[in-house]
Scaffold this motif. Structure first.
Motif, PDB file in Angstrom:
ATOM      1  N   LEU A 124      43.390  42.501  33.707  1.00 27.77           N
ATOM      2  CA  LEU A 124      43.865  42.031  35.009  1.00 27.77           C
ATOM      3  C   LEU A 124      44.366  40.586  34.936  1.00 27.77           C
TER       4      LEU A 124
ATOM      5  N   THR B   8      36.394  46.416  41.160  1.00 28.27           N
ATOM      6  CA  THR B   8      36.356  45.781  39.841  1.00 28.27           C
ATOM      7  C   THR B   8      34.965  45.859  39.211  1.00 28.27           C
TER       8      THR B   8
ATOM      9  N   SER C 178      41.568  49.077  40.988  1.00 28.21           N
ATOM     10  CA  SER C 178      41.654  48.432  39.671  1.00 28.21           C
ATOM     11  C   SER C 178      41.477  49.420  38.531  1.00 28.21           C
TER      12      SER C 178
ATOM     13  N   PHE D 262      42.672  43.676  43.913  1.00 24.74           N
ATOM     14  CA  PHE D 262      42.258  44.733  42.993  1.00 24.74           C
ATOM     15  C   PHE D 262      40.835  45.133  43.383  1.00 24.74           C
TER      16      PHE D 262
ATOM     17  N   CYS E 232      40.222  39.801  42.322  1.00 28.63           N
ATOM     18  CA  CYS E 232      39.457  40.922  41.799  1.00 28.63           C
ATOM     19  C   CYS E 232      38.262  41.089  42.737  1.00 28.63           C
TER      20      CYS E 232
END
Length: 104
Positions: free
Chosen positions: A61, A50, A21, A47, A77
């Motif tokens: 995002l 995070t 991320s 991702f 995330c």
């Protein structure tokens, strides 16, 4: 091309695309997302890291540009520090595999 040939020959239950991320999606990542959609491959984007992002970076995002390419229901995330995210990822994988959960 080698990867594409292998993926096309395989019936996939799920393709997980792991993205740092802090780096964001590259043009190649977007091309891969487009390819997966065009070939009807089930895709879920994770991702990672995070927890290392600021609040404003986390908001990116969920930007309209990203959500136009990857609906929020198709990404996560993820942080190793977040047990809810880990559980969400495990259950997402099990769902795509056709199981009810890790204890099925």
């Amino acid at each position: 091309k080698v990867l594409e040939g292998n993926i096309e020959r395989t019936e996939l239950a799920l393709v997980l695309l792991l993205i740092d991320s802090r780096r964001g999606l590259s043009e190649e990542d977007f091309l891969f997302v487009d390819w997966a959609r065009a070939h009807s491959k089930p895709l879920f984007v994770v991702f990672t890291k995070t927890d290392k992002l600021s609040q404003s970076e986390k908001a990116l995002l969920k930007s309209p540009e990203l959500l136009a390419k990857i609906p929020e229901s198709e990404f996560l995330c993820y942080s190793i520090k977040d047990s809810k995210a880990r559980i969400h990822l495990i259950y997402t994988i099990y769902t795509y595999l056709g199981f009810n959960g890790p204890h099925s």
